[in-house]
Every structure is written in C-alpha cells, then in structure tokens.
Design an enzyme around this catalytic site. Structure first.
Site, PDB file in Angstrom:
ATOM      1  N   ASP A  71       0.923  -1.368   0.040  1.00 28.83           N
ATOM      2  CA  ASP A  71      -0.001   0.090  -0.035  1.00 28.83           C
ATOM      3  C   ASP A  71       0.785   1.196   0.019  1.00 28.83           C
ATOM      4  OD1 ASP A  71      -2.706   1.321   0.487  1.00 28.83           O
ATOM      5  OD2 ASP A  71      -1.903   1.934   2.258  1.00 28.83           O
ATOM      6  N   GLU A  81       1.228  -0.341  -4.858  1.00 29.34           N
ATOM      7  CA  GLU A  81      -0.138   0.570  -5.222  1.00 29.34           C
ATOM      8  C   GLU A  81       0.756   1.945  -5.149  1.00 29.34           C
ATOM      9  OE1 GLU A  81      -3.280   3.167  -3.689  1.00 29.34           O
ATOM     10  OE2 GLU A  81      -1.410   2.518  -2.544  1.00 29.34           O
TER      11      GLU A  81
END
Length: 527
Positions: free
Chosen positions: A209, A250
């Site tokens: 993330d 990401e």
C-alpha cells in the site's frame, strides 16, 4: 517497451487467463452471525471465486484495528483482528485456495501505523530514542511545498501534535495514522520481519500500500529514501525466504515514475491508475483516443504483464492523473451532483450506477478483460452492485457481498448488519434484485458474461501482452488484435459501422451483427 529480460517472477503472471479478485473480508461473508465477515465465511465461498476464473485473491487488511480507515489503521502488523478468526482460520483459507489453484496476496500497510500501535506508543514516550526514530517529528507544523494531506477536506494538515511527545508528527493520511520513517534501518528490518512472518503463514505475496509514498520525503530534510535501493534490498531479503514471492505496488503515479518500481524485478506489477483514468475519460467522450494514448505511454514504460487494470478501486475513483479540464469533463458526465464528488479529484459513486446504461456496464467488464494487462475485479463488480450516496465520504461504494435475496443479502444471519449500506436493502442495485443466486441461473447475467470472458482468455491463451491496436477509422471503437483474436468495443451510445475485412467467428459478442456494433456493443472474434 523494455526488454523481456527483467527478472520478474514467472509465478506472477504465468497463467494466460490471470485474474485478480480483491475482497474486503469484513464485508464478504459472515460465518458466525456477528455481522462482520471472517475467514470461515470466505472459505465457504472459495469455489465461487474459482468459478470466476480467479487465479489470485487479494485480501484487504485483516489486522487488529479500530477500523477508522477500513483496517488500514493497523494496531499490530503481525496479528489478526479476532473478529476475522485466527491464524488457523487463515491457514485453512490459504490451503483451500491453493487446492483450487488460486494464490493469495495480502495488503502490506508499511507506510504508516495506527496511533494505537505499540511502536507509536513507545515513540511518544521517547521521541529521541530508538522507538522515536520509527516516525517523523517536527518542532513546528510548517508545511513544505508539495507536502499535502491525501484527504483534503477531512484533514487540514500533514502534521498533528502529540501531547505525550510534546511535538508534532507527520501523517500523509489521517491524523490517527502516523507515517513510518523509512530512512531508519530498524524500520526496514521490522518491515522484513513483518513480511517474512506472513510468508511463513503461507501467503504468496503482498500488495504494498502507498508504495512510493513510503519512500518519499515527509516534509523535512533527510526523510526521503532511494526507492530503487530500498525496494532492491526488500525484494532480495524476501526472495531468501521465498523465491517466487509476488510483490504488487499501489501508487497513483504516471507510468514514467512507476517504471522504476518494476526495474530489476523490484515489483512484479503495479496497479494501473493511468489506464483507469484514461478509461473514464474515453467513456466520457465515447472515443478510444484517451485509451490509445495511455496504452502507448504505458507500453513505453511498463510491460503489460506488470500492469493490473481495474474499473473501480475499493473507495473513490481517483482521477488526479487527468488534467483539470479533463477531470471537469468527466465530472460533468459521470458525477453532475456535487455529492457524488470527493477530495476535488475523485468520484465516490459505484461503477454500475455510474455507468447508468446496463450495456455500458457489460462493455466495461469486457474491456477489463481485453485491455493489455492483468484484470483486477473487486468483490461484487461481477454482479453490478451499487452504492449509497447517503453514506458520507469514501464509504459510499463499500458494499457487503450480495449472495442472495434473503435478509442482508445472505452476507450475515445477524439481526442487524451495520456494514450493509441502507441502499442495499432496496431494489435496483440492492440485494433483492442483484445477487449471486439470481445471476447463477441467468445465462445472460453480468456474472455469466464475466465467467465466459475469463474462460475465453484462458482457453485462447490471451494473456496480458501481445495486443496491438488496429486503426479502423472509427474513433468510437477500440480495436485490439493478438494471435487468434480481435476485440472490438464501441465506447459510444450510437451504433457504428465497423470496416473490418474478414471478421472471424464471434467468440463472445453483444450488439454485433458482423459489420455493425450497436451502442456500447463489443465483440471478441476469432481471427
């Protein structure tokens, strides 16, 4: 296109029908009737995922958390929130997924912790000590140019004051999510420890993330990291534990910046916001040009097998890569009501209601499978689930899974289901009319179409790469060819004649008569 000698793991995109399916366990299936999804509930539905052609499951955070940010406010990176179950429950889920030929990615939230995390509690007690070096501190809250909160309107600053520490700490996201200091060698070792722990449990890889934000500067000198060196070291350490570990980045950045993440095999793939933004613009205009332009930029930087394509992520549709004029154009078309917008850059509607026209929804499911790259579905998109704009902020499109037409859509047997959005109880996009059981019995359903496309890609060897664009002289139509297949997609609301010589047998087609595509029609043709 970069040379094909890069050392990316063959385990990542080795199936020609590669398909990633992301699911929020808390909203997927509740096995014990407490209104909160869990490992055991997901385990009961793994056969369903296999029937979709899923090859990779991406599990959103299941760590201990107050869930002020859907679990991304992590209290302990090496533990499980007991509402989901325990390690044995996760191991059972992993084992069954592997039996069915699916591998599992989990979310690795390494950019920040929650403010309840033991690391942060210890850091606040001694900001100048070893624990304190895990975070970014400042005597003042002055903001450097370019250093801004990710959620404008919800957070006014990237600095928050902690009374215990007597100083300010940096937070790119919410104030309850203090940023980790990636320059500290102990932080790096803890990251390695966390990921190694989950590899030992049996997961196959990680979605990292906010990958680039992790290593970018935090508004003070000496807080940025050489991202290439950092991720080279991380990949090397993890390969010592498991050589075929998959790493997915990401990061909402242009392909020219994202390219560095896949150099030298640092990551196997990146989640492709560039193509997603261009898809929204192309659908706004009913023209293929934005997609063609994006594909040309991407092909020059990131090979197709290293790109994950998606329609809608777990929260808002973030259009920050469009120009201001392009973004306004998309907003006017897809989000004319101010309550549909968020953060000045995004749309908080669900994908199916945003598309409005049922055939346009079906077109986009076909496009997701046809575009060069690896398709990524979020749970419920294969059904055409809706949203609830009465819910504030980013949660408007976070629906519980709609399994059948019974109370709470079969998600839970609880008397109340707080995670089920009010609109889900209504007809339209709610579970009374949109659910797995109803679509299982309908050969013309969106679910049936999703399965046909996944099966077609697998049987025809239509993997992520090898596609080239065809110029048919029709700006409304995106035409792509690879060995044995031509795909046609009419992005407009009007019928279009398609001058395609020697069009082959339709493999999957809607609104196609052999020479003409109807509004939002598409065709997969043998060539």
């Amino acid at each position: 296109m970069r040379a094909a000698t890069d050392d990316r793991s063959t385990a990542w995109a080795g199936d020609p029908g590669e398909l990633v399916y992301g699911l929020d366990l808390s909203r997927f299936a509740d096995s014990d009737g407490d209104g909160f999804g869990d490992f055991a509930g997901a385990l009961e539905h793994l056969d369903y995922l296999a029937s979709l052609g899923v090859t990779w499951i991406w599990l959103l955070p299941f760590y201990p958390s107050a869930r002020r940010d859907n679990g991304y406010d992590v209290d302990d990176h090496c533990a499980i929130d007991p509402r989901f179950g325990d390690l044995d429950g996760l191991r059972a889920l992993l084992a069954r997924a592997h039996e069915l030929g699916m591998r599992v990615l989990i979310d690795a939230v390494l950019h920040h912790t929650s403010d309840r995390h033991p690391w942060f509690v210890a850091a606040c007690a001694d900001p100048d000590g070893p624990a304190g070096r895990f975070y970014i501190w400042s005597d003042d809250d002055s903001v450097e140019p370019g250093d801004h909160p990710m959620f404008p309107g919800e957070e006014d600053s990237v600095w928050a004051y902690d009374e215990r520490a007597g100083t300010f700490y940096h937070h790119q996201f919410y104030a309850f999510q203090p940023d980790l200091n990636a320059t500290d060698p102990d932080v790096f070792e803890e990251i390695v420890h966390v990921l190694t722990f989950w590899l030992g449990v049996g997961v196959d890889g990680f979605r990292i993330d906010a990958a680039l934000l992790l290593v970018q500067g935090k508004g003070r000198p000496d807080t940025d990291v050489d991202d290439g060196s950092f991720f080279d070291r991380l990949r090397s350490r993890l390969r010592e534990v498991r050589p075929d570990v998959a790493l997915i980045a990401e990061a909402d950045e242009p392909p020219e910046l994202m390219a560095a993440l896949i150099e030298r095999g640092r990551f196997d793939a990146v989640i492709d916001f560039t193509l997603n933004n261009s898809l929204v613009l192309a659908l706004t205009r009913g023209r293929a040009e934005p997609l063609l332009d994006a594909l040309a930029r991407l092909d020059a930087s990131i090979p197709p097998d290293a790109r994950l394509n998606f329609l809608h992520n777990a929260d808002e549709i973030d259009l920050q890569q469009l120009t201001d004029d392009e973004r306004r154009e998309a907003f006017e078309h897809f989000a004319p009501d101010p309550e549909m917008l968020i953060y000045g850059r995004g749309i908080r509607r669900g994908w199916a209601p945003m598309m409005e026209h049922e055939q346009r929804v079906r077109l986009t499911i076909s496009l997701l499978h046809a575009l060069p790259g690896v398709p990524l579905l979020l749970a419920g998109q294969e059904l055409g689930v809706g949203d609830d704009l009465t819910v504030e902020g980013r949660g408007a499109a976070r629906t519980t899974m709609q399994w059948d037409a019974t109370r709470w859509g079969g998600f839970t047997t609880a008397a109340e289901s707080p995670l089920t959005l009010p609109a889900q109880t209504e007809p339209g996009f709610g579970y009374p009319t949109v659910n797995v059981r109803a679509q299982e019995d309908d050969p013309d359903s969106l679910l049936a179409l999703t399965r046909r496309l996944a099966r077609l890609r697998h049987e025809r060897g239509a993997d992520a790469g090898g596609w080239t664009a065809l110029d048919l002289g029709r700006p409304e139509v995106l035409a792509l060819r690879r060995d044995g297949i031509v795909t046609l997609h009419n992005l407009s609301h009007e019928a279009v004649d398609v001058p395609l010589d020697g069009a082959g047998e339709p493999l999957v087609a809607e609104e196609w008569d052999g020479r003409r595509l109807g509004p939002y029609g598409f065709a997969w043709l043998a060539s």
